[in-house]
Design a protein around this motif. Sequence first.
Motif, PDB file in Angstrom:
ATOM      1  N   GLY A 186       0.822  -1.195   0.000  1.00  0.00           N
ATOM      2  CA  GLY A 186       0.000   0.000   0.000  1.00  0.00           C
ATOM      3  C   GLY A 186       0.854   1.242   0.000  1.00  0.00           C
ATOM      4  N   PHE A 187       0.185   2.380   0.107  1.00  0.00           N
ATOM      5  CA  PHE A 187       0.851   3.677   0.052  1.00  0.00           C
ATOM      6  C   PHE A 187       0.264   4.571   1.139  1.00  0.00           C
ATOM      7  N   ALA A 188       1.113   5.458   1.661  1.00  0.00           N
ATOM      8  CA  ALA A 188       0.703   6.412   2.688  1.00  0.00           C
ATOM      9  C   ALA A 188       0.814   7.816   2.135  1.00  0.00           C
ATOM     10  N   ILE A 189      -0.213   8.632   2.366  1.00  0.00           N
ATOM     11  CA  ILE A 189      -0.224  10.026   1.967  1.00  0.00           C
ATOM     12  C   ILE A 189      -0.674  10.863   3.152  1.00  0.00           C
ATOM     13  N   CYS A 190      -0.517  12.170   3.038  1.00  0.00           N
ATOM     14  CA  CYS A 190      -0.983  13.084   4.077  1.00  0.00           C
ATOM     15  C   CYS A 190      -2.329  13.671   3.674  1.00  0.00           C
ATOM     16  N   ASP A 191      -3.081  14.120   4.669  1.00  0.00           N
ATOM     17  CA  ASP A 191      -4.382  14.712   4.358  1.00  0.00           C
ATOM     18  C   ASP A 191      -4.245  16.096   3.755  1.00  0.00           C
ATOM     19  N   THR A 192      -3.012  16.602   3.642  1.00  0.00           N
ATOM     20  CA  THR A 192      -2.767  17.881   2.968  1.00  0.00           C
ATOM     21  C   THR A 192      -2.258  17.694   1.552  1.00  0.00           C
ATOM     22  N   ASP A 193      -2.041  16.471   1.121  1.00  0.00           N
ATOM     23  CA  ASP A 193      -1.540  16.222  -0.228  1.00  0.00           C
ATOM     24  C   ASP A 193      -2.650  16.384  -1.257  1.00  0.00           C
ATOM     25  N   ASP A 207      -6.280  18.911  12.926  1.00  0.00           N
ATOM     26  CA  ASP A 207      -7.170  18.493  14.005  1.00  0.00           C
ATOM     27  C   ASP A 207      -8.371  17.743  13.447  1.00  0.00           C
ATOM     28  N   VAL A 208      -8.897  18.205  12.348  1.00  0.00           N
ATOM     29  CA  VAL A 208     -10.008  17.546  11.668  1.00  0.00           C
ATOM     30  C   VAL A 208      -9.583  17.302  10.224  1.00  0.00           C
ATOM     31  N   PRO A 209      -9.554  16.052   9.749  1.00  0.00           N
ATOM     32  CA  PRO A 209      -9.111  15.790   8.377  1.00  0.00           C
ATOM     33  C   PRO A 209     -10.013  16.480   7.364  1.00  0.00           C
ATOM     34  N   ARG A 210      -9.392  16.935   6.284  1.00  0.00           N
ATOM     35  CA  ARG A 210     -10.161  17.557   5.212  1.00  0.00           C
ATOM     36  C   ARG A 210     -11.091  16.528   4.597  1.00  0.00           C
ATOM     37  N   PRO A 211     -12.395  16.760   4.640  1.00  0.00           N
ATOM     38  CA  PRO A 211     -13.310  15.743   4.106  1.00  0.00           C
ATOM     39  C   PRO A 211     -13.233  15.671   2.595  1.00  0.00           C
ATOM     40  N   LEU A 212     -13.453  14.465   2.073  1.00  0.00           N
ATOM     41  CA  LEU A 212     -13.508  14.286   0.632  1.00  0.00           C
ATOM     42  C   LEU A 212     -14.835  14.824   0.104  1.00  0.00           C
ATOM     43  N   VAL A 232      -6.562   5.722   8.913  1.00  0.00           N
ATOM     44  CA  VAL A 232      -6.232   7.108   9.231  1.00  0.00           C
ATOM     45  C   VAL A 232      -5.264   7.088  10.412  1.00  0.00           C
ATOM     46  N   MET A 233      -4.038   7.534  10.170  1.00  0.00           N
ATOM     47  CA  MET A 233      -3.009   7.520  11.209  1.00  0.00           C
ATOM     48  C   MET A 233      -3.064   8.835  11.976  1.00  0.00           C
ATOM     49  N   ARG A 234      -3.314   8.731  13.264  1.00  0.00           N
ATOM     50  CA  ARG A 234      -3.480   9.909  14.102  1.00  0.00           C
ATOM     51  C   ARG A 234      -2.397   9.966  15.166  1.00  0.00           C
ATOM     52  N   SER A 235      -2.026  11.184  15.539  1.00  0.00           N
ATOM     53  CA  SER A 235      -1.049  11.393  16.601  1.00  0.00           C
ATOM     54  C   SER A 235      -1.773  11.599  17.919  1.00  0.00           C
ATOM     55  N   GLU A 284      -0.550  18.620  29.909  1.00  0.00           N
ATOM     56  CA  GLU A 284      -0.799  18.725  28.469  1.00  0.00           C
ATOM     57  C   GLU A 284      -0.929  17.345  27.830  1.00  0.00           C
ATOM     58  N   VAL A 285      -0.109  16.407  28.279  1.00  0.00           N
ATOM     59  CA  VAL A 285      -0.201  15.043  27.761  1.00  0.00           C
ATOM     60  C   VAL A 285      -1.534  14.419  28.151  1.00  0.00           C
ATOM     61  N   ALA A 286      -1.954  14.621  29.405  1.00  0.00           N
ATOM     62  CA  ALA A 286      -3.226  14.061  29.852  1.00  0.00           C
ATOM     63  C   ALA A 286      -4.400  14.681  29.095  1.00  0.00           C
ATOM     64  N   ASP A 287      -4.342  15.985  28.860  1.00  0.00           N
ATOM     65  CA  ASP A 287      -5.419  16.636  28.104  1.00  0.00           C
ATOM     66  C   ASP A 287      -5.480  16.109  26.675  1.00  0.00           C
ATOM     67  N   ALA A 288      -4.326  15.913  26.052  1.00  0.00           N
ATOM     68  CA  ALA A 288      -4.308  15.402  24.682  1.00  0.00           C
ATOM     69  C   ALA A 288      -4.845  13.981  24.618  1.00  0.00           C
ATOM     70  N   ILE A 289      -4.475  13.166  25.573  1.00  0.00           N
ATOM     71  CA  ILE A 289      -4.967  11.786  25.594  1.00  0.00           C
ATOM     72  C   ILE A 289      -6.477  11.766  25.768  1.00  0.00           C
ATOM     73  N   GLU A 290      -6.969  12.553  26.718  1.00  0.00           N
ATOM     74  CA  GLU A 290      -8.413  12.562  26.969  1.00  0.00           C
ATOM     75  C   GLU A 290      -9.179  13.058  25.750  1.00  0.00           C
ATOM     76  N   THR A 291      -8.645  14.058  25.081  1.00  0.00           N
ATOM     77  CA  THR A 291      -9.319  14.582  23.886  1.00  0.00           C
ATOM     78  C   THR A 291      -9.405  13.524  22.799  1.00  0.00           C
ATOM     79  N   ASN A 292      -8.327  12.793  22.575  1.00  0.00           N
ATOM     80  CA  ASN A 292      -8.337  11.760  21.541  1.00  0.00           C
ATOM     81  C   ASN A 292      -9.254  10.601  21.908  1.00  0.00           C
ATOM     82  N   LEU A 293      -9.300  10.247  23.188  1.00  0.00           N
ATOM     83  CA  LEU A 293     -10.138   9.124  23.601  1.00  0.00           C
ATOM     84  C   LEU A 293     -11.624   9.453  23.483  1.00  0.00           C
ATOM     85  N   GLN A 294     -11.977  10.704  23.667  1.00  0.00           N
ATOM     86  CA  GLN A 294     -13.383  11.077  23.649  1.00  0.00           C
ATOM     87  C   GLN A 294     -13.881  11.512  22.275  1.00  0.00           C
ATOM     88  N   THR A 295     -12.983  11.664  21.316  1.00  0.00           N
ATOM     89  CA  THR A 295     -13.397  12.115  19.980  1.00  0.00           C
ATOM     90  C   THR A 295     -13.064  11.073  18.921  1.00  0.00           C
TER      91      THR A 295
END
Length: 524
Positions: free
Chosen positions: A237-244, A278-283, A297-300, A313-324
Amino acid sequence: MAQTGEEAAEEADATTDRMPLNVGDTGYGSVPGPGLSGSVGASETAPLLIPEPEPEPVQQWQPLTKEELEVAAGGLGWRRVRCYLVVLFWLSWVAMLATSVAIIAVSPRPVVTPLKWWQKSLFYQLQPDLVMEAQAEGSGGINVLCEQLPYLRSLGIGALILEGVFDKDMSPLDVTATSESLGSLPQIQHLLTESNKAGLKVVLDFCEVDLDVAGNEPSSAVVQHTLRFWLEQGVAGFAICDTDAAYSEKTLLEWRGVFREFSSQEEERIVVVKQTRDVPRPLNNSSQINKTLVDVVMRSILPSSHHLLSAQEVADAIETNLQTREDDIWPSWTVGGKASHDLKKLLLVLMMTLPGSPAVQHDEDIGQTQNVSLNVGSSHGETNEPSDTHPDKKAKRSSLALFTSLSRSRATEEALLYGSFTFLPFNTSANSSSSSSNSTLASPSSPTILAFLRSWGCVHFLILLNVGPELHALDPAWAPSLPEAGVFVTSTGMDRLGSTSLYTLELRPHEAIVIKLFEAGSYS
């Protein structure tokens, strides 16, 4: 003539000697004894001992003979009894069967969804810097890397994301124009061949590479030719960015048409999109089509930052990703941002236990451990010490043991592959006045404790994360619906073993724990 007294006495004695024992009715021998007849001669004929009466004969029980048994069994009464017993047996059996079917029908059971290879795989992001460090002379880096592919596979890694094959200022439309840091085209082809032999899939990274697809049909045809060339080499397969520019409905539909020529049920080709926003560009299409065009979709987990993020900051980022999280697209998790060395193991535990496919970067703890084996030196037997190593060998072994434990648990436990995800509100008993909030991180002063549950049927895995630098104990009233007991699966310190109770558990600073819960008295 008169007798004297002595003569009279002698005559009396002689007369007495001649007298019979039973003379007369009142003689000596005629005295009747108890129970004896008093008639003459009765004392002579009566028995001295009275015999006891003989017992009446008792009829002994004897089993029926074969002939008697056949006669009795053929009777009408026994036939009815046997008929009743047979009917009762079958009615009982049918009742038990119906009850079992009813229990199974009404019991909630998980539905197994067959997973694709990329949904079960652990991705390893291999960057060119790692190969450059491993190079000793010329193309030695590629050869050394090929020798280490079975080692990577033994760790549970299922796919390589090969980054840096093409430089950003070069176009991959020329299939021979590969990056000098990775070697020539034949060397890349050799790496792909050896990866397939080792059972590792390879995904080529086209992220931020100018594919020149925004214009004309001839350019699109050249891109399709390039895709076919690499797919023929065994690329998965191939990997691209959502900005490509390639991240568009038209382009991905064309790529899908090429993939169908090389895909099968077992060897499906994929498109991986690296999320940089933060939000991928929709197709420009419905989400249903978008789901089919993008496989992963590879997310950080952490946001990009030039400085080390604090624990809050790490805890806030983790919680945000887990809830969204989004359930319509298969996620792949990577760390992304910068965190302290103490939090790297915690983030590794988080990635390996979240729903989706983890993508481990080579500069993480496990990558640094692998650098030691990849950096084996030149053909003359010299070794090059890596520039960024753990403080001691014990820390390296601990990191490798943690990665191996997580990889094996994820591969063998259905709850970590298929299980549902539940984000849990958390309370702690430490700092009782300030830390017993009703939800995780409800305020800036709340403890940096996170918890979630992975469940599959009656199997539950509890993952606890203490991002902060303080020791915290669990509040007994934290989650009354959860089983109290459990067994340690793994922890960041690799020093927690055996069974435990949630009521007595304490979380150390920067510690992550994975616990398999079970009801009291059950170890299944």
